[in-house]
Design a protein around this motif. Sequence first.
Motif, PDB file in Angstrom:
ATOM      1  N   LYS A   5      15.502  -3.437   9.739  1.00 13.34           N
ATOM      2  CA  LYS A   5      14.077  -4.348   8.917  1.00 13.34           C
ATOM      3  C   LYS A   5      13.434  -3.266   8.656  1.00 13.34           C
ATOM      4  O   LYS A   5      12.616  -3.381   7.895  1.00 13.34           O
ATOM      5  CB  LYS A   5      13.351  -4.875  10.451  1.00 13.34           C
ATOM      6  CG  LYS A   5      13.526  -5.659  11.299  1.00 13.34           C
ATOM      7  CD  LYS A   5      12.387  -5.937  12.921  1.00 13.34           C
ATOM      8  CE  LYS A   5      13.370  -7.097  13.265  1.00 13.34           C
ATOM      9  NZ  LYS A   5      12.774  -7.625  15.121  1.00 13.34           N
ATOM     10  N   TYR A   6      13.245  -1.597   8.584  1.00 17.79           N
ATOM     11  CA  TYR A   6      12.701  -0.832   8.290  1.00 17.79           C
ATOM     12  C   TYR A   6      13.393  -0.716   6.952  1.00 17.79           C
ATOM     13  O   TYR A   6      12.763  -0.994   6.110  1.00 17.79           O
ATOM     14  CB  TYR A   6      12.894   0.365   9.145  1.00 17.79           C
ATOM     15  CG  TYR A   6      12.569   1.817   8.292  1.00 17.79           C
ATOM     16  CD1 TYR A   6      10.850   1.994   8.575  1.00 17.79           C
ATOM     17  CD2 TYR A   6      13.086   2.447   7.186  1.00 17.79           C
ATOM     18  CE1 TYR A   6      10.590   2.931   7.955  1.00 17.79           C
ATOM     19  CE2 TYR A   6      12.554   3.488   7.032  1.00 17.79           C
ATOM     20  CZ  TYR A   6      11.276   4.064   7.379  1.00 17.79           C
ATOM     21  OH  TYR A   6      10.724   5.224   6.135  1.00 17.79           O
ATOM     22  N   ALA A   9      11.914  -3.674   4.642  1.00 22.29           N
ATOM     23  CA  ALA A   9      10.171  -3.525   4.044  1.00 22.29           C
ATOM     24  C   ALA A   9      10.735  -2.036   2.699  1.00 22.29           C
ATOM     25  O   ALA A   9      10.178  -2.359   2.037  1.00 22.29           O
ATOM     26  CB  ALA A   9      10.370  -3.269   5.439  1.00 22.29           C
ATOM     27  N   LYS A  29       1.319  -5.319   5.850  1.00 20.62           N
ATOM     28  CA  LYS A  29       1.128  -6.144   6.510  1.00 20.62           C
ATOM     29  C   LYS A  29       2.400  -6.941   7.122  1.00 20.62           C
ATOM     30  O   LYS A  29       2.547  -7.521   7.773  1.00 20.62           O
ATOM     31  CB  LYS A  29      -0.212  -7.111   6.627  1.00 20.62           C
ATOM     32  CG  LYS A  29      -0.985  -6.667   7.270  1.00 20.62           C
ATOM     33  CD  LYS A  29      -2.702  -8.221   6.798  1.00 20.62           C
ATOM     34  CE  LYS A  29      -2.269  -9.423   7.411  1.00 20.62           C
ATOM     35  NZ  LYS A  29      -2.300 -10.141   9.240  1.00 20.62           N
ATOM     36  N   ALA A  30       2.601  -6.932   5.979  1.00 19.73           N
ATOM     37  CA  ALA A  30       3.922  -8.570   5.354  1.00 19.73           C
ATOM     38  C   ALA A  30       4.950  -7.582   5.982  1.00 19.73           C
ATOM     39  O   ALA A  30       6.350  -8.233   6.461  1.00 19.73           O
ATOM     40  CB  ALA A  30       4.661  -8.420   4.309  1.00 19.73           C
ATOM     41  N   SER A  31       4.892  -5.837   6.280  1.00 19.43           N
ATOM     42  CA  SER A  31       6.347  -5.209   6.223  1.00 19.43           C
ATOM     43  C   SER A  31       6.332  -4.507   7.867  1.00 19.43           C
ATOM     44  O   SER A  31       7.363  -4.499   8.325  1.00 19.43           O
ATOM     45  CB  SER A  31       6.562  -3.440   5.783  1.00 19.43           C
ATOM     46  OG  SER A  31       5.747  -3.218   6.315  1.00 19.43           O
ATOM     47  N   LYS A  33       7.146  -5.933  11.204  1.00 16.74           N
ATOM     48  CA  LYS A  33       8.036  -6.793  11.703  1.00 16.74           C
ATOM     49  C   LYS A  33       8.078  -7.259  12.826  1.00 16.74           C
ATOM     50  O   LYS A  33       9.488  -7.693  14.036  1.00 16.74           O
ATOM     51  CB  LYS A  33       9.187  -7.299  11.143  1.00 16.74           C
ATOM     52  CG  LYS A  33       8.879  -7.290   9.193  1.00 16.74           C
ATOM     53  CD  LYS A  33       8.480  -8.851   9.267  1.00 16.74           C
ATOM     54  CE  LYS A  33       8.432  -8.773   7.320  1.00 16.74           C
ATOM     55  NZ  LYS A  33       8.288 -10.947   7.136  1.00 16.74           N
ATOM     56  N   LYS A  35       8.204  -6.845  17.726  1.00 15.55           N
ATOM     57  CA  LYS A  35       7.905  -7.742  18.569  1.00 15.55           C
ATOM     58  C   LYS A  35       6.064  -7.597  18.984  1.00 15.55           C
ATOM     59  O   LYS A  35       6.062  -8.623  19.845  1.00 15.55           O
ATOM     60  CB  LYS A  35       9.295  -8.037  19.370  1.00 15.55           C
ATOM     61  CG  LYS A  35      10.168  -8.338  18.899  1.00 15.55           C
ATOM     62  CD  LYS A  35      11.070  -8.324  20.262  1.00 15.55           C
ATOM     63  CE  LYS A  35      12.273  -8.582  19.602  1.00 15.55           C
ATOM     64  NZ  LYS A  35      13.350  -8.922  20.207  1.00 15.55           N
ATOM     65  N   GLU A  38       1.603  -4.257  14.827  1.00 11.21           N
ATOM     66  CA  GLU A  38       1.861  -2.895  15.493  1.00 11.21           C
ATOM     67  C   GLU A  38       0.535  -2.263  14.544  1.00 11.21           C
ATOM     68  O   GLU A  38      -0.276  -2.826  14.242  1.00 11.21           O
ATOM     69  CB  GLU A  38       2.550  -2.621  14.087  1.00 11.21           C
ATOM     70  CG  GLU A  38       4.232  -2.776  13.664  1.00 11.21           C
ATOM     71  CD  GLU A  38       5.210  -2.817  12.963  1.00 11.21           C
ATOM     72  OE1 GLU A  38       5.104  -1.663  12.776  1.00 11.21           O
ATOM     73  OE2 GLU A  38       6.072  -3.675  12.943  1.00 11.21           O
ATOM     74  N   SER A 214       2.824   1.246   8.871  1.00  8.19           N
ATOM     75  CA  SER A 214       2.044   0.365  10.317  1.00  8.19           C
ATOM     76  C   SER A 214       3.189   1.239  10.910  1.00  8.19           C
ATOM     77  O   SER A 214       4.323   1.555  10.651  1.00  8.19           O
ATOM     78  CB  SER A 214       2.398  -0.999  10.100  1.00  8.19           C
ATOM     79  OG  SER A 214       4.351  -1.118   9.285  1.00  8.19           O
ATOM     80  N   GLY A 217       6.431   0.961   9.833  1.00 10.27           N
ATOM     81  CA  GLY A 217       6.943   0.600   8.840  1.00 10.27           C
ATOM     82  C   GLY A 217       7.031   1.768   8.161  1.00 10.27           C
ATOM     83  O   GLY A 217       6.896   2.942   8.024  1.00 10.27           O
TER      84      GLY A 217
END
Length: 229
Positions: A5-6, A9, A29-31, A33, A35, A38, A214, A217
Amino acid sequence: MAGKKYKAALATINRDKFYGVEEAVKMVKASAKAKFDETIEIAMNLGIDPRHSDQNVRGVVTLPNGTGKALRVAVFAKGDKAEAAKKAGADIVGADDLAEKVQAGQMDFDRVIATPDMMVTVGKLGKVLGPRGLMPNPKLGTVTNDVAEAVKAAKGGQVEFRAEKAGLIHAGVGKASFSEKALVENVKAFVSAINRAKPSGAKGTYIKKVSLTSTMGPGLKLEVGSIVG
């Protein structure tokens, strides 16, 4: 999985670009991800040397949209002031009994407020509270007779800031679940507070770098002019 995920992003941003605050907030915000919700964090590099007393940067700022974090507040007070603190929502209220708990290492709180008459007792806890940045301070409004107002401010999104050795300041300015507008307003409020706190001894460029990230992120560089312009 967090690594994937990192990397995903990271692929969406240009590490060399300076982003406007609105675009940066949208991308951070979009990055986000993970659960969990953040925290959106800001980091600032200031052109100061905090080792000199005329270059200290410390204070408080109330973020217009709060922090999204439930702050636990401890209050050292007696009698009516203790009752006022409890009614205002303080999590822990006490006097000598609270001092004993703190001395024993029981510190389940994020902010400490004290009435002036309790500072003789609280002062003895300096070696315990000081290193954690929890020592009440009149300049920060945490040594006051109006404990109710101080508790409400702490619970309502007030953030303390203090420059570290290398002139770095970092703080949480909201959660990934906040709207873009709320985060932009919080970022601008925080940076403006740092700008107003410019010490007399600061020379040259004061706000050198600002970045936003984040919890999990990648970080983005912010165009300073888009925040304090």
